[in-house]
Scaffold this active site. Sequence first.
Site, PDB file in Angstrom:
ATOM      1  N   GLN A  32     -17.051  37.182   3.968  1.00  0.00           N
ATOM      2  CA  GLN A  32     -18.056  36.515   3.300  1.00  0.00           C
ATOM      3  C   GLN A  32     -17.107  35.763   1.866  1.00  0.00           C
ATOM      4  OE1 GLN A  32     -20.132  39.614   0.816  1.00  0.00           O
ATOM      5  NE2 GLN A  32     -22.181  38.285   1.371  1.00  0.00           N
ATOM      6  N   TYR A  74     -24.604  37.413  -7.891  1.00  0.00           N
ATOM      7  CA  TYR A  74     -22.906  37.080  -8.327  1.00  0.00           C
ATOM      8  C   TYR A  74     -22.642  35.506  -8.636  1.00  0.00           C
ATOM      9  CZ  TYR A  74     -21.431  41.619  -6.798  1.00  0.00           C
ATOM     10  OH  TYR A  74     -21.850  42.433  -6.791  1.00  0.00           O
ATOM     11  N   ARG A  77     -25.623  33.739   2.221  1.00  0.00           N
ATOM     12  CA  ARG A  77     -26.357  34.913   2.076  1.00  0.00           C
ATOM     13  C   ARG A  77     -27.000  34.609   0.754  1.00  0.00           C
ATOM     14  NH1 ARG A  77     -25.560  41.501   1.597  1.00  0.00           N
ATOM     15  NH2 ARG A  77     -26.642  41.307   3.292  1.00  0.00           N
ATOM     16  N   GLY A  93     -26.705  47.876   6.745  1.00  0.00           N
ATOM     17  CA  GLY A  93     -25.411  48.861   5.438  1.00  0.00           C
ATOM     18  C   GLY A  93     -25.006  50.211   6.260  1.00  0.00           C
ATOM     19  N   ARG A  94     -26.366  50.503   4.529  1.00  0.00           N
ATOM     20  CA  ARG A  94     -25.159  52.051   4.423  1.00  0.00           C
ATOM     21  C   ARG A  94     -25.170  52.421   6.488  1.00  0.00           C
ATOM     22  NH1 ARG A  94     -29.841  52.447   0.779  1.00  0.00           N
ATOM     23  NH2 ARG A  94     -30.643  51.276   2.043  1.00  0.00           N
TER      24      ARG A  94
HETATM   25  C1  LIG Z   1     -21.079  50.430  -0.503  1.00  0.00           C
HETATM   26  C2  LIG Z   1     -22.085  49.221  -0.381  1.00  0.00           C
HETATM   27  C3  LIG Z   1     -20.773  48.289  -0.337  1.00  0.00           C
HETATM   28  C4  LIG Z   1     -21.744  46.684  -0.912  1.00  0.00           C
HETATM   29  N1  LIG Z   1     -20.997  45.410  -0.340  1.00  0.00           N
HETATM   30  C5  LIG Z   1     -21.410  44.534  -0.798  1.00  0.00           C
HETATM   31  C6  LIG Z   1     -20.818  43.498  -0.564  1.00  0.00           C
HETATM   32  O1  LIG Z   1     -19.258  42.938  -0.367  1.00  0.00           O
HETATM   33  N2  LIG Z   1     -21.450  42.156   0.104  1.00  0.00           N
HETATM   34  C7  LIG Z   1     -23.169  42.139   0.008  1.00  0.00           C
HETATM   35  O2  LIG Z   1     -23.513  40.435   0.105  1.00  0.00           O
HETATM   36  N3  LIG Z   1     -23.617  43.383   0.029  1.00  0.00           N
HETATM   37  C8  LIG Z   1     -22.791  44.645   0.095  1.00  0.00           C
HETATM   38  N4  LIG Z   1     -23.733  45.690  -0.251  1.00  0.00           N
HETATM   39  C9  LIG Z   1     -25.318  45.077   0.165  1.00  0.00           C
HETATM   40  C10 LIG Z   1     -24.470  44.975   1.413  1.00  0.00           C
HETATM   41  O3  LIG Z   1     -24.861  44.438   2.497  1.00  0.00           O
HETATM   42  C11 LIG Z   1     -26.875  45.484   2.609  1.00  0.00           C
HETATM   43  O4  LIG Z   1     -27.335  44.564   1.254  1.00  0.00           O
HETATM   44  C12 LIG Z   1     -27.648  46.912   1.346  1.00  0.00           C
HETATM   45  O5  LIG Z   1     -26.740  48.443   1.834  1.00  0.00           O
HETATM   46  C13 LIG Z   1     -28.834  46.866   2.363  1.00  0.00           C
HETATM   47  O6  LIG Z   1     -29.110  47.131   3.565  1.00  0.00           O
HETATM   48  P1  LIG Z   1     -29.206  49.106   4.403  1.00  0.00           P
HETATM   49  O7  LIG Z   1     -30.388  49.558   3.205  1.00  0.00           O
HETATM   50  O8  LIG Z   1     -29.039  48.055   5.286  1.00  0.00           O
HETATM   51  O9  LIG Z   1     -27.724  49.485   3.476  1.00  0.00           O
HETATM   52  C14 LIG Z   1     -23.192  47.006   0.166  1.00  0.00           C
HETATM   53  C15 LIG Z   1     -24.016  47.271  -0.092  1.00  0.00           C
HETATM   54  C16 LIG Z   1     -22.966  49.238  -0.337  1.00  0.00           C
HETATM   55  C17 LIG Z   1     -24.260  50.274   0.199  1.00  0.00           C
END
Ligand SMILES: Cc1cc2nc3c(=O)[nH]c(=O)nc-3n(C[C@H](O)[C@H](O)[C@H](O)COP(=O)(O)O)c2cc1C
Length: 372
Positions: free
Chosen positions: A106, A192, A239, A329-330
């Site tokens: 990314q 961003y 994205r 993600g999480r």
């Molecule tokens: C610890 C953490 C770091 C993240 N870093 C990024 C990132 O580097 N780039 C990005 O586009 N989204 C980032 N996100 C957002 C996640 O990609 C995702 O959109 C978000 O966690 C919601 O999805 P989930 O409900 O499956 O966790 C981050 C989220 C978390 C929790």
Amino acid sequence: MPTNAADDDILFTPFQAGELTLPNRIVLAPLTRSRAGQPGNVPTALNAEYYAQRAGAGLIIAEATNISEIGTGYALTPGIYTDAQVAGWRLVTDAVHAAGGRIVLQLWHCGRMSHESLHPGRPPVAPSEGLCNSCQVFLVDEHGRGGRSPVSPPKAMTTAEIRDTIADYATAARSAMAAGFDGVEVHSANGYLLHQFLASNTNRRDDEYGGDVQGRTRLLFEVMDAVLGEVPAARVGIRLAPLFGQNDIADANPAETFGHVSDHLDGLGIAYLHVADTDVMAGAAPKMEQMLDFTRGRFGGAVMLNGAYDPERARAAVNNGDGDIVAFGRLYLANPDLPERIRRGGPYNEPNPATFYGGGAEGYTDYPSLEV
Ligand SMILES: Cc1cc2nc3c(=O)[nH]c(=O)nc-3n(C[C@H](O)[C@H](O)[C@H](O)COP(=O)(O)O)c2cc1C
């Protein structure tokens, strides 16, 4: 090995996203973990181990990675603009490929979501001046302790700086391929730089990069052209987070902005459009259905969904045609063998937010897999 009903589970059917061949529909969402090696924000063997643990994903999207020093907004996040960083990423891509996985990088420029201490003597850059009072980034103090801090006031980018930034995206894309990635994802979400140019409240420029929707989307489209000059379109994803409502991002007309973006992307032949509902992290109700109207409805290629999906909701969304693949993600952060756990119907480890950003192996590579 227990298999339960996974044999007819759509999440375990293969999917072709451009030239990316996914053996299943389960994607590791991009996750910043602030554990790059110091000095120099260089990926390490520990980072390689973390990603290799998750190689069972149909696709891994590696964490947001700085295309330049001035684009850096968070401490301890990796870059892709020095030879050492490219060599560090090679450890990661080799480990993922050896474990049978696929991984894209990314590409990130934080814009005004940044602090001057990360690029001393140079303020963060943005489409327009104006401090975001609610914006915070992750910094570390002189003792190495991490925490959230307010951003620094940004300066408005000159046209020359915009041109340099576009060139930085091209160089970063080329370097990502040299580091062994299977492709790249352009990060145009979550408030961003590229999102700051798209949104009407953060882009108040009166030159060709601001104003109406044509002007506000110009930088993104030129960045896509630059990236496509280095990487086959069928290996490039993007994205978007069209209804993102944090960090003072408030587009007057997201349906118009992201409808226009989706129309344009439709003509590029890219691998996938990743639609993120990131506000769920702040506890907001899902807004995916609304966003799909002006993204998926206007873009004929592969669509990746993200934001508070559990396996059941993901399965339903792919079955009903909302999207083709789903990024977790999480849930994936805490479950290195997520596909296998989904296949078996759980159980799942709980993510620990205290170890999301910074630190070492704890809360990073020590989440257990199921016994085989
Ligand atoms: C610890 C953490 C770091 C993240 N870093 C990024 C990132 O580097 N780039 C990005 O586009 N989204 C980032 N996100 C957002 C996640 O990609 C995702 O959109 C978000 O966690 C919601 O999805 P989930 O409900 O499956 O966790 C981050 C989220 C978390 C929790």
